[in-house]
Design a protein around this motif. Structure first.
Motif, short mmCIF file in Angstrom:
data_model
loop_
_atom_site.label_atom_id
_atom_site.label_comp_id
_atom_site.label_asym_id
_atom_site.label_seq_id
_atom_site.Cartn_x
_atom_site.Cartn_y
_atom_site.Cartn_z
N GLU A 8 31.17 22.64 31.05
CA GLU A 8 31.67 21.30 30.74
C GLU A 8 31.88 20.44 31.97
OE1 GLU A 8 35.26 22.17 28.69
OE2 GLU A 8 34.23 22.99 26.95
N SER A 9 32.02 21.04 33.15
CA SER A 9 32.33 20.27 34.35
C SER A 9 31.70 20.91 35.58
CB SER A 9 33.84 20.20 34.55
OG SER A 9 34.14 19.52 35.74
N GLU A 10 31.28 20.06 36.52
CA GLU A 10 30.74 20.59 37.77
C GLU A 10 31.84 20.94 38.77
OE1 GLU A 10 29.01 17.33 40.40
OE2 GLU A 10 29.17 16.33 38.46
N PHE A 11 33.08 20.67 38.41
CA PHE A 11 34.21 20.92 39.30
C PHE A 11 34.94 22.19 38.88
CE2 PHE A 11 33.47 16.36 39.24
CZ PHE A 11 33.22 16.15 40.59
N ALA A 12 35.48 22.89 39.87
CA ALA A 12 36.18 24.15 39.60
C ALA A 12 37.55 23.91 38.96
CB ALA A 12 36.33 24.95 40.89
N THR A 13 38.22 22.83 39.38
CA THR A 13 39.56 22.56 38.86
C THR A 13 39.69 21.10 38.47
OG1 THR A 13 40.50 21.95 40.99
CG2 THR A 13 40.55 24.30 40.42
N SER A 14 40.70 20.81 37.66
CA SER A 14 40.94 19.42 37.28
C SER A 14 41.38 18.60 38.49
CB SER A 14 41.98 19.34 36.16
OG SER A 14 43.17 19.99 36.54
N GLU A 15 42.01 19.23 39.47
CA GLU A 15 42.40 18.53 40.69
C GLU A 15 41.17 18.11 41.49
OE1 GLU A 15 43.82 21.32 39.61
OE2 GLU A 15 45.86 20.64 39.22
N ASP A 16 40.16 19.00 41.55
CA ASP A 16 38.90 18.65 42.22
C ASP A 16 38.23 17.47 41.52
OD1 ASP A 16 39.27 20.76 43.98
OD2 ASP A 16 37.80 22.08 43.00
N ALA A 17 38.24 17.49 40.20
CA ALA A 17 37.63 16.40 39.43
C ALA A 17 38.37 15.09 39.68
CB ALA A 17 37.63 16.75 37.95
N ALA A 18 39.70 15.13 39.71
CA ALA A 18 40.49 13.93 39.94
C ALA A 18 40.27 13.39 41.36
CB ALA A 18 41.97 14.22 39.71
N ALA A 19 40.17 14.28 42.33
CA ALA A 19 39.93 13.85 43.71
C ALA A 19 38.57 13.18 43.84
CB ALA A 19 40.03 15.04 44.66
N TYR A 20 37.56 13.76 43.21
CA TYR A 20 36.23 13.15 43.24
C TYR A 20 36.25 11.80 42.54
CZ TYR A 20 31.37 12.12 42.44
OH TYR A 20 30.16 11.48 42.40
N ASP A 21 36.91 11.70 41.41
CA ASP A 21 37.00 10.45 40.67
C ASP A 21 37.64 9.36 41.53
OD1 ASP A 21 36.71 8.99 38.05
OD2 ASP A 21 38.89 8.82 38.36
N ALA A 22 38.72 9.69 42.22
CA ALA A 22 39.39 8.72 43.09
C ALA A 22 38.47 8.29 44.22
CB ALA A 22 40.69 9.31 43.64
N TRP A 23 37.78 9.24 44.84
CA TRP A 23 36.85 8.92 45.93
C TRP A 23 35.73 8.00 45.43
CZ3 TRP A 23 31.64 10.24 45.93
CH2 TRP A 23 30.95 9.93 47.10
N PHE A 24 35.15 8.36 44.27
CA PHE A 24 34.04 7.58 43.74
C PHE A 24 34.47 6.16 43.37
CE2 PHE A 24 31.06 6.25 40.42
CZ PHE A 24 29.87 6.42 41.09
N ARG A 25 35.64 6.03 42.74
CA ARG A 25 36.13 4.71 42.36
C ARG A 25 36.39 3.84 43.59
NH1 ARG A 25 37.84 4.09 37.03
NH2 ARG A 25 37.63 6.01 35.82
N ALA A 26 36.92 4.44 44.65
CA ALA A 26 37.15 3.69 45.90
C ALA A 26 35.82 3.24 46.51
CB ALA A 26 37.94 4.54 46.89
N LYS A 27 34.83 4.11 46.47
CA LYS A 27 33.52 3.77 47.01
C LYS A 27 32.89 2.62 46.22
CE LYS A 27 29.22 5.88 48.41
NZ LYS A 27 28.87 6.83 49.41
N VAL A 28 32.98 2.65 44.91
CA VAL A 28 32.44 1.57 44.08
C VAL A 28 33.19 0.27 44.36
CG1 VAL A 28 32.21 0.74 41.69
CG2 VAL A 28 31.55 3.09 42.29
N GLU A 29 34.50 0.34 44.47
CA GLU A 29 35.30 -0.86 44.75
C GLU A 29 34.89 -1.48 46.09
OE1 GLU A 29 37.90 -3.94 44.25
OE2 GLU A 29 37.39 -2.42 42.77
#
Length: 58
Positions: A8-29
């Motif tokens: 279901e996810s390429e990330f090992a933990t929900s924390e990893d997924a949240a960290a990637y999401d924050a990084w990606f959103r900042a990059k898009v912004e």
């Protein structure tokens, strides 16, 4: 730390997924608020086609 199912996810933990999401959103912004000149669509497509042609089986 909750583990995620690799089906279901390429990330090992929900924390990893949240960290990637924050990084990606900042990059898009940053990209959306950038004053750097944009590249015309046709030019990007030509560059992509050059890459595809480079790896095209002969």
């Amino acid at each position: 730390m909750s583990e995620l199912n690799p089906i279901e996810s390429e990330f090992a933990t929900s924390e990893d997924a949240a960290a990637y999401d924050a990084w990606f959103r900042a990059k898009v912004e940053r990209a959306m608020t950038s004053d750097a000149p944009s590249i015309p669509h046709a030019e990007v497509m030509a560059m992509a086609q050059d890459i595809l042609d480079k790896y095209k089986p002969r």
